[in-house]
Design a protein around this motif. Structure first.
Motif, short mmCIF file in Angstrom:
data_model
loop_
_atom_site.label_atom_id
_atom_site.label_comp_id
_atom_site.label_asym_id
_atom_site.label_seq_id
_atom_site.Cartn_x
_atom_site.Cartn_y
_atom_site.Cartn_z
N THR A 45 0.91 -1.03 -0.13
CA THR A 45 -0.07 -0.05 0.01
C THR A 45 0.73 1.31 0.08
OG1 THR A 45 -1.65 -1.18 1.17
CG2 THR A 45 -1.98 1.44 1.20
N SER A 82 -2.80 0.54 -8.57
CA SER A 82 -3.90 0.52 -8.54
C SER A 82 -4.55 1.58 -7.46
CB SER A 82 -4.77 -0.74 -8.18
OG SER A 82 -4.28 -1.83 -8.91
N LEU A 84 -7.30 2.54 -5.00
CA LEU A 84 -8.29 2.02 -4.15
C LEU A 84 -9.31 2.87 -3.70
CD1 LEU A 84 -6.05 -0.11 -1.77
CD2 LEU A 84 -6.81 -0.61 -3.78
N HIS A 88 -12.09 -1.03 -0.30
CA HIS A 88 -10.76 -1.55 -0.10
C HIS A 88 -10.03 -1.26 0.92
CE1 HIS A 88 -11.71 -1.05 -4.83
NE2 HIS A 88 -11.72 -2.47 -4.26
N ALA A 92 -6.16 -2.65 1.81
CA ALA A 92 -4.97 -1.64 1.85
C ALA A 92 -4.33 -1.66 3.44
CB ALA A 92 -5.67 -0.12 1.98
N VAL A 123 -11.19 -2.80 -8.75
CA VAL A 123 -10.91 -1.31 -8.70
C VAL A 123 -11.21 -0.68 -9.97
CG1 VAL A 123 -8.86 -1.93 -6.93
CG2 VAL A 123 -8.56 -1.66 -9.28
#
Length: 172
Positions: A45, A82, A84, A88, A92, A123
């Motif tokens: 993340t 991506s 988020l 999500h 994460a 996503v």
């Protein structure tokens, strides 16, 4: 077992870095960087990042040099970035190594294998990227990793973006 209302390892406010506190007051996008090489998948993340338009466009992010992601990205030289959204947050946290993920975070959702690495299903936005420099500069505690954007997927159903500010998630 005791459930705490705040992070159990957070140092007292008087002991926190003023620079980190300044950065924490900036709303940041929550993104997931993933890569795969030789059958190994890795992800992290990342909220310390920016996107710059150009030919090619680039994504610049601060990546922990000791992370599995950096090890895999350096070998693969490709990644998926991506963005988020609201649904999500657990993903994460799992890829940020602050929440458990039995079996590993890649088991939490479905993935599509792309030529740049694994892309999470569900996503609204992701980019396939190539590593610009296998020896990026160090910035503070991190590596300033620059990825050249080769492909962008923008799905029509926009999911409200997940934002990180002052150690917490919010939705824009």
């Amino acid at each position: 077992m005791t459930i705490h209302g705040e992070h159990p390892f957070l140092p007292p406010e008087s002991e926190r870095s003023p620079v980190r506190r300044l950065r924490g007051r900036l709303p940041s996008p929550v993104s997931l960087w993933t890569s795969s090489y030789d059958g190994k998948r890795a992800g992290l993340t990342v909220s310390s990042m920016l996107v710059a338009d150009g030919d090619p466009g680039v994504v610049i992010g601060l990546i922990d040099p000791d992370s599995d992601l950096w090890e895999t990205l350096r070998e693969a030289r490709t990644a998926v970035v991506s963005l988020l959204g609201a649904p999500h947050q657990q993903l994460a946290d799992a890829f940020g190594y602050v929440a458990p993920a039995p079996g590993g975070p890649f088991r939490m959702i479905e993935w599509t294998d792309t030529e740049w690495g694994p892309a999470p299903v569900g996503v609204s936005t992701w980019a396939g990227c190539r590593l610009a420099d296998a020896d990026p500069p160090e910035v503070g505690w991190a590596l300033q990793v620059q990825l050249e954007i080769a492909h962008v997927e923008l799905l029509p159903d926009e999911i409200p973006p997940l934002i990180h500010r002052r150690g917490r998630y919010t939705v824009l």
